[in-house]
Every structure is written in C-alpha cells, then in structure tokens.
Motif scaffolding. Structure first.
Motif, PDB file in Angstrom:
ATOM      1  N   ILE A   1      18.896  41.172  76.234  1.00 20.67           N
ATOM      2  CA  ILE A   1      20.222  40.610  75.962  1.00 20.67           C
ATOM      3  C   ILE A   1      21.272  41.647  76.340  1.00 20.67           C
ATOM      4  O   ILE A   1      21.258  42.765  75.828  1.00 20.67           O
ATOM      5  N   PRO A   2      22.189  41.288  77.249  1.00 17.66           N
ATOM      6  CA  PRO A   2      23.218  42.253  77.664  1.00 17.66           C
ATOM      7  C   PRO A   2      24.100  42.648  76.490  1.00 17.66           C
ATOM      8  O   PRO A   2      24.332  41.851  75.575  1.00 17.66           O
ATOM      9  N   ARG A   3      24.580  43.887  76.524  1.00 15.02           N
ATOM     10  CA  ARG A   3      25.439  44.408  75.452  1.00 15.02           C
ATOM     11  C   ARG A   3      26.646  45.087  76.050  1.00 15.02           C
ATOM     12  O   ARG A   3      26.530  45.796  77.048  1.00 15.02           O
ATOM     13  N   VAL A   4      27.777  44.880  75.407  1.00  8.71           N
ATOM     14  CA  VAL A   4      29.006  45.574  75.758  1.00  8.71           C
ATOM     15  C   VAL A   4      29.566  46.119  74.453  1.00  8.71           C
ATOM     16  O   VAL A   4      29.710  45.371  73.472  1.00  8.71           O
ATOM     17  N   LYS A   5      29.854  47.402  74.433  1.00  9.54           N
ATOM     18  CA  LYS A   5      30.377  48.035  73.215  1.00  9.54           C
ATOM     19  C   LYS A   5      31.641  47.309  72.753  1.00  9.54           C
ATOM     20  O   LYS A   5      32.523  47.005  73.532  1.00  9.54           O
ATOM     21  N   GLY A   6      31.669  46.991  71.468  1.00  9.92           N
ATOM     22  CA  GLY A   6      32.834  46.337  70.881  1.00  9.92           C
ATOM     23  C   GLY A   6      32.925  44.842  71.133  1.00  9.92           C
ATOM     24  O   GLY A   6      33.957  44.241  70.877  1.00  9.92           O
ATOM     25  N   ALA A   7      31.832  44.235  71.612  1.00  8.47           N
ATOM     26  CA  ALA A   7      31.874  42.803  71.921  1.00  8.47           C
ATOM     27  C   ALA A   7      30.574  42.126  71.498  1.00  8.47           C
ATOM     28  O   ALA A   7      29.515  42.751  71.444  1.00  8.47           O
ATOM     29  N   ALA A   8      30.682  40.831  71.227  1.00 14.75           N
ATOM     30  CA  ALA A   8      29.504  40.001  70.976  1.00 14.75           C
ATOM     31  C   ALA A   8      29.062  39.403  72.307  1.00 14.75           C
ATOM     32  O   ALA A   8      29.899  39.072  73.152  1.00 14.75           O
ATOM     33  N   THR A   9      27.773  39.274  72.484  1.00 11.00           N
ATOM     34  CA  THR A   9      27.231  38.596  73.660  1.00 11.00           C
ATOM     35  C   THR A   9      26.951  37.153  73.272  1.00 11.00           C
ATOM     36  O   THR A   9      26.305  36.894  72.257  1.00 11.00           O
ATOM     37  N   VAL A  10      27.449  36.230  74.070  1.00 15.89           N
ATOM     38  CA  VAL A  10      27.250  34.807  73.808  1.00 15.89           C
ATOM     39  C   VAL A  10      26.502  34.222  75.002  1.00 15.89           C
ATOM     40  O   VAL A  10      26.951  34.331  76.143  1.00 15.89           O
ATOM     41  N   LEU A  11      25.349  33.633  74.709  1.00  6.75           N
ATOM     42  CA  LEU A  11      24.540  32.992  75.736  1.00  6.75           C
ATOM     43  C   LEU A  11      24.585  31.487  75.513  1.00  6.75           C
ATOM     44  O   LEU A  11      24.298  31.013  74.408  1.00  6.75           O
ATOM     45  N   ARG A  12      24.979  30.749  76.534  1.00  5.53           N
ATOM     46  CA  ARG A  12      24.894  29.291  76.469  1.00  5.53           C
ATOM     47  C   ARG A  12      23.594  28.919  77.155  1.00  5.53           C
ATOM     48  O   ARG A  12      23.333  29.353  78.285  1.00  5.53           O
ATOM     49  N   LEU A  13      22.757  28.161  76.467  1.00  2.00           N
ATOM     50  CA  LEU A  13      21.435  27.804  76.977  1.00  2.00           C
ATOM     51  C   LEU A  13      21.377  26.333  77.358  1.00  2.00           C
ATOM     52  O   LEU A  13      22.074  25.491  76.775  1.00  2.00           O
ATOM     53  N   ASP A  14      20.527  26.053  78.308  1.00  4.18           N
ATOM     54  CA  ASP A  14      20.248  24.683  78.710  1.00  4.18           C
ATOM     55  C   ASP A  14      18.745  24.581  78.909  1.00  4.18           C
ATOM     56  O   ASP A  14      18.198  25.170  79.849  1.00  4.18           O
ATOM     57  N   ASN A  15      18.064  23.889  78.011  1.00  4.08           N
ATOM     58  CA  ASN A  15      16.610  23.731  78.054  1.00  4.08           C
ATOM     59  C   ASN A  15      15.881  25.065  78.145  1.00  4.08           C
ATOM     60  O   ASN A  15      14.969  25.237  78.945  1.00  4.08           O
ATOM     61  N   GLY A  16      16.304  26.030  77.327  1.00  4.36           N
ATOM     62  CA  GLY A  16      15.625  27.306  77.252  1.00  4.36           C
ATOM     63  C   GLY A  16      15.976  28.290  78.353  1.00  4.36           C
ATOM     64  O   GLY A  16      15.401  29.371  78.425  1.00  4.36           O
ATOM     65  N   ARG A  17      16.914  27.923  79.209  1.00  2.00           N
ATOM     66  CA  ARG A  17      17.355  28.816  80.281  1.00  2.00           C
ATOM     67  C   ARG A  17      18.816  29.192  80.049  1.00  2.00           C
ATOM     68  O   ARG A  17      19.598  28.403  79.538  1.00  2.00           O
ATOM     69  N   VAL A  18      19.172  30.393  80.453  1.00  4.54           N
ATOM     70  CA  VAL A  18      20.539  30.869  80.285  1.00  4.54           C
ATOM     71  C   VAL A  18      21.438  30.184  81.310  1.00  4.54           C
ATOM     72  O   VAL A  18      21.214  30.305  82.522  1.00  4.54           O
TER      73      VAL A  18
ATOM     74  N   GLN B   1      24.969  30.431  80.845  1.00  2.58           N
ATOM     75  CA  GLN B   1      26.177  31.246  80.890  1.00  2.58           C
ATOM     76  C   GLN B   1      25.977  32.483  80.022  1.00  2.58           C
ATOM     77  O   GLN B   1      25.386  32.405  78.945  1.00  2.58           O
ATOM     78  N   VAL B   2      26.481  33.620  80.495  1.00  2.00           N
ATOM     79  CA  VAL B   2      26.485  34.866  79.727  1.00  2.00           C
ATOM     80  C   VAL B   2      27.946  35.283  79.608  1.00  2.00           C
ATOM     81  O   VAL B   2      28.643  35.408  80.607  1.00  2.00           O
ATOM     82  N   ALA B   3      28.398  35.474  78.361  1.00  2.00           N
ATOM     83  CA  ALA B   3      29.784  35.883  78.135  1.00  2.00           C
ATOM     84  C   ALA B   3      29.827  36.940  77.049  1.00  2.00           C
ATOM     85  O   ALA B   3      28.923  37.019  76.210  1.00  2.00           O
ATOM     86  N   THR B   4      30.873  37.744  77.080  1.00  2.00           N
ATOM     87  CA  THR B   4      31.117  38.686  75.995  1.00  2.00           C
ATOM     88  C   THR B   4      32.496  38.390  75.432  1.00  2.00           C
ATOM     89  O   THR B   4      33.416  38.054  76.170  1.00  2.00           O
ATOM     90  N   VAL B   5      32.590  38.474  74.104  1.00  2.00           N
ATOM     91  CA  VAL B   5      33.864  38.213  73.428  1.00  2.00           C
ATOM     92  C   VAL B   5      34.153  39.335  72.449  1.00  2.00           C
ATOM     93  O   VAL B   5      33.258  39.856  71.795  1.00  2.00           O
ATOM     94  N   ARG B   6      35.412  39.698  72.372  1.00  2.00           N
ATOM     95  CA  ARG B   6      35.849  40.760  71.469  1.00  2.00           C
ATOM     96  C   ARG B   6      36.674  40.221  70.306  1.00  2.00           C
ATOM     97  O   ARG B   6      36.758  40.850  69.269  1.00  2.00           O
ATOM     98  N   LEU B   7      37.281  39.066  70.508  1.00  2.00           N
ATOM     99  CA  LEU B   7      38.213  38.530  69.523  1.00  2.00           C
ATOM    100  C   LEU B   7      37.743  37.183  68.988  1.00  2.00           C
ATOM    101  O   LEU B   7      37.092  36.408  69.696  1.00  2.00           O
ATOM    102  N   ALA B   8      38.130  36.900  67.759  1.00  2.00           N
ATOM    103  CA  ALA B   8      37.745  35.646  67.112  1.00  2.00           C
ATOM    104  C   ALA B   8      38.240  34.435  67.909  1.00  2.00           C
ATOM    105  O   ALA B   8      37.501  33.461  68.079  1.00  2.00           O
ATOM    106  N   ASP B   9      39.474  34.488  68.410  1.00  2.00           N
ATOM    107  CA  ASP B   9      40.004  33.362  69.185  1.00  2.00           C
ATOM    108  C   ASP B   9      39.197  33.124  70.459  1.00  2.00           C
ATOM    109  O   ASP B   9      38.985  31.981  70.860  1.00  2.00           O
ATOM    110  N   GLU B  10      38.736  34.212  71.092  1.00  2.00           N
ATOM    111  CA  GLU B  10      37.905  34.076  72.292  1.00  2.00           C
ATOM    112  C   GLU B  10      36.588  33.382  71.947  1.00  2.00           C
ATOM    113  O   GLU B  10      36.122  32.521  72.700  1.00  2.00           O
ATOM    114  N   LEU B  11      36.004  33.740  70.810  1.00  2.00           N
ATOM    115  CA  LEU B  11      34.744  33.128  70.393  1.00  2.00           C
ATOM    116  C   LEU B  11      34.944  31.652  70.078  1.00  2.00           C
ATOM    117  O   LEU B  11      34.156  30.810  70.514  1.00  2.00           O
ATOM    118  N   ARG B  12      36.014  31.333  69.338  1.00  2.00           N
ATOM    119  CA  ARG B  12      36.287  29.922  69.031  1.00  2.00           C
ATOM    120  C   ARG B  12      36.444  29.100  70.306  1.00  2.00           C
ATOM    121  O   ARG B  12      35.892  28.008  70.426  1.00  2.00           O
TER     122      ARG B  12
END
Length: 182
Positions: A140-157, A159-170
């Motif tokens: 799982i990719p990591r970026v300091k100060g951020a959450a990694t968010v993986l969007r999956l489709d049938n067990g495959r990745v 989208q890979v995104a990193t978010v630092r702020l609550a609004d970005e995550l929402r």
C-alpha cells in the motif's frame, strides 16, 4: 592481548564473525518481501487477514469498494473524525475497510489507551498491530502526512489517491460536505 585490536592472532576470525552477524541482522530487518511494489491502478488487492479494534476479523473482499490506509496518528484522527460524523453503518453501506497501522505503538500504550478509545468508534478499523501484519500492507503506497485511499473494483485497484484534509476525503468518497457553522 587487546581484544579491540583486530591485528592480533585469533582476533580476525572473531571480528569477521561479528561483522557477518551484523550484516545478517541488518538484512533480516529489511522488509519481509523483496518483491513488494506499491499498488497501482489495475493491481490485485492483496489479501488482508487483520482484526479490528474489537478483535473481530476485518477482511477486504471482492465486494469491498474502498480501502483507507493510515500509518500516522494525526492522519488516523482525521479519517476517524470524517467517518464518525457519518450516520452509523457508514463503512458497511460504502463497502469500506479502514486499515490503521499501529504497529509502531508500544504494546502497553496500545492496550491501555489506544484500544479503549478505538472501541468507542462506531465503525470497524482493521489494525496492523504486529510486525507479522506489516507484510500484508507492504504494497500500500504511503505519503507522509496523508491517508492512502484505494478505490476497488472486483478486488482490483481502480484508483490510488492520497488525502491530507477531511474535505478532500469527503469529496473523494462522495460524502456530503461538512456543514459550516456561523
């Protein structure tokens, strides 16, 4: 005879043995999987067999749509605040698995402080608590100060995104914006 002088007879073998042991110790402390490569779009999501804060199994299945991964307390607090602000059952409704790496936390602190606080949350958090669990999340990719968010489709990745702020995550998760107070 000076034991610190490697030039004295018999000491070369001792130094060589010590150096070999040190090199082996360093090699063994490296990541458990040499083939670990960060997940990218199209990658198969690795199997996770972790337990949540209630010691219940928490798994990523082919039905899972989102995986959120954190490895730092401030980031974990941000993700928890976003999810806690949603109606009960948000993780199940969104088919979301939240994974937090707390393996660096001392065991006593985990037992006495972290777990009781985590058990109060209204959603499950799959916990990486031991070194043996680290191999499961090594890709799982990591970026300091951020959450990694993986969007999956049938067990495959998908989208890979990193978010630092609550609004970005929402926004990424499609959750409504937090109402502003006057």
């Amino acid at each position: 005879m000076n034991p610190m002088n490697p030039r004295q007879p018999g000491m070369r073998a001792a130094w060589a043995t010590t150096l070999t042991a040190l090199i082996c110790a360093v090699a063994l402390s490296l990541p458990l999987r040499a083939d670990a490569a960060p997940l990218t779009e199209g990658s198969a999501m690795p199997t996770l067999s972790l337990n949540d804060q209630h010691d219940k199994p928490a798994a990523v299945s082919s039905q899972t749509r989102w995986v959120i991964f954190t490895s730092e307390k401030p980031v974990s607090d941000m993700v928890s605040a976003v999810l806690a602000a949603e109606p009960a059952g948000v993780a199940e409704r969104m088919r979301l698995v939240y994974v937090a790496d707390i393996s660096g936390m001392p065991a006593l602190v985990t037992r006495m402080f972290a777990l009781p606080k985590l058990r109060e949350l209204p959603f499950p958090i799959a916990l990486v608590r031991e070194g043996a669990h680290l191999a499961q999340v090594a890709d799982i990719p990591r970026v300091k100060g951020a959450a990694t968010v993986l969007r999956l489709d049938n067990g495959r990745v998908a989208q890979v995104a990193t978010v630092r702020l609550a609004d970005e995550l929402r926004t990424l998760l499609g959750l409504p914006a937090k109402p502003t107070t006057l």
